[in-house]
Write a protein that holds these residues in place. Structure first.
Motif, PDB file in Angstrom:
ATOM      1  N   ASP A  72       4.282 -30.210  -6.597  1.00  0.00           N
ATOM      2  CA  ASP A  72       4.571 -28.765  -6.600  1.00  0.00           C
ATOM      3  C   ASP A  72       5.986 -28.545  -6.079  1.00  0.00           C
ATOM      4  OD1 ASP A  72       2.091 -28.342  -7.678  1.00  0.00           O
ATOM      5  OD2 ASP A  72       1.172 -27.585  -5.842  1.00  0.00           O
ATOM      6  N   ASP A  73       6.131 -27.967  -4.874  1.00  0.00           N
ATOM      7  CA  ASP A  73       7.474 -27.727  -4.332  1.00  0.00           C
ATOM      8  C   ASP A  73       7.692 -28.469  -3.016  1.00  0.00           C
ATOM      9  OD1 ASP A  73       5.749 -26.268  -2.760  1.00  0.00           O
ATOM     10  OD2 ASP A  73       6.925 -24.422  -2.769  1.00  0.00           O
ATOM     11  N   LYS A 116      -5.870 -29.083  -4.924  1.00  0.00           N
ATOM     12  CA  LYS A 116      -5.764 -30.014  -6.053  1.00  0.00           C
ATOM     13  C   LYS A 116      -6.995 -30.923  -6.111  1.00  0.00           C
ATOM     14  CE  LYS A 116      -1.332 -29.304  -7.405  1.00  0.00           C
ATOM     15  NZ  LYS A 116      -0.872 -29.066  -8.781  1.00  0.00           N
ATOM     16  N   ASN A 143      10.016 -28.229  -8.228  1.00  0.00           N
ATOM     17  CA  ASN A 143       8.857 -27.841  -9.023  1.00  0.00           C
ATOM     18  C   ASN A 143       8.418 -29.011  -9.906  1.00  0.00           C
ATOM     19  OD1 ASN A 143       6.860 -25.992 -10.085  1.00  0.00           O
ATOM     20  ND2 ASN A 143       8.052 -26.000 -11.970  1.00  0.00           N
ATOM     21  N   LYS A 193       4.717 -30.323 -11.481  1.00  0.00           N
ATOM     22  CA  LYS A 193       3.269 -30.123 -11.593  1.00  0.00           C
ATOM     23  C   LYS A 193       2.609 -31.143 -12.522  1.00  0.00           C
ATOM     24  CE  LYS A 193       3.413 -25.198 -10.494  1.00  0.00           C
ATOM     25  NZ  LYS A 193       3.154 -25.450  -9.075  1.00  0.00           N
TER      26      LYS A 193
END
Length: 304
Positions: free
Chosen positions: A93-94, A178, A5, A7
């Motif tokens: 993100d992931d 994004k 994670n 961001k």
């Protein structure tokens, strides 16, 4: 499994890969230098020695652990520079993106494979061969992905140009939700004071709404003005040519109010404190001789 994670650049850090200077190998030959700053120190006989770099990195590791960050290190490869993990991969993100790095550095990815094996394989991607992109050029700011690139027609002639326009397009395609904004960076093969090797050499956000910036690192003034308009000029700390050379924009955030910085960055560190940051000052000037610093040495995997 590691639930990735990331961001942005500043949320509370939980898990990171920190490079290693152990068994770093001999001083490179002139023709082996990847950047003008390393070349400068090779020629001057001031290239950093292993014991000094190991000591600096261990101080960095101790600060990360002080804040209860889980710190992974690469497996050791004998006589091999493994300091700058930011180059070899990054998380958006992931998703873990394996960089297409300089071919000589491919083994660095192998040394963190044991960490990648802890990630859902569906969340690990490798761009096609024509896509060049390195983590130092990729910067997350919530809805934005900032990407440093070089748009000159002589891209292939520059070993200091690490992310191409295909790299920018690859990220746009991978993350359609994004806002991807690319920045055309100034490159030099011979003068480190005029070489923005990556985006984090001339810009980096800190906290929730501030940033460190070097105006002349951008080939187009419009790119610089984009960041001024986004962050507000009053929220940006403008560094000088020499401060850029010394890597003042390459600090590292552990939290929105905690920044790890080099102890000699007096002007910057005073500004950070005046703006409410806790500044963890550490010695990192030997590492800096290779045109990389704190952000370059880290590959964050999980932030809150």
């Amino acid at each position: 499994m590691l639930e990735l994670n990331i961001k942005n650049e500043t949320s509370r850090l939980r898990v990171v890969v920190l490079g290693s200077a152990v068994n770093n190998g001999p001083t490179p030959k002139v023709e082996e230098a990847y950047d003008p700053k390393s070349l400068e120190h090779i020629l001057a006989g001031t290239y950093p020695v292993e014991k000094d770099m190991v000591r600096e990195m261990e101080v960095f590791a101790s600060v990360l652990k002080k804040y209860n960050v889980t710190v992974y290190r690469p497996e050791m490869i004998e006589n091999y520079n493994q300091i700058f993990t930011r180059d070899i991969g990054f998380v958006i993100d992931d998703v873990f993106v394996k960089s297409n790095i300089l071919p000589d550095r491919e083994r660095e990815l192998d040394a963190i494979q044991y960490i990648i094996d802890q990630i859902n394989p569906k969340k690990v991607v490798r761009p096609p061969e024509e896509v060049h992109i390195e983590g130092g050029d990729v910067m997350l700011w919530n809805d934005y992905i900032f990407i440093g690139t070089y748009k000159g027609s002589d891209y292939k002639d520059y070993i200091t140009a690490r992310t191409n326009v295909q790299g920018v397009q690859y990220i746009k395609d991978l993350f359609p939700n994004k806002i991807v904004k690319e920045f055309d960076l100034v490159k030099s093969k011979i003068e480190a004071r005029d070489n923005a090797l990556h985006l984090d050499c001339c810009f980096q956000p800190v906290g929730n709404d501030k940033g460190i910036i070097y105006k002349n690192g951008f080939r187009e003034e419009a790119d610089y003005l984009f960041l001024v308009n986004l962050f507000g000029k009053e929220n940006l700390f403008h560094i000088t040519r020499d401060e850029m050379y010394n890597m003042n924009s390459n600090v590292f955030s552990i939290d929105t109010n905690v920044v790890v910085s080099e102890r000699n960055f007096t002007r910057l560190n005073n500004w950070l404190r005046a703006n409410g940051f806790i500044v963890e000052e550490i010695p990192y000037s030997e590492i800096a001789k290779q045109e990389g610093l704190l952000r370059c040495s880290t590959l964050p995997l999980i932030r809150e």
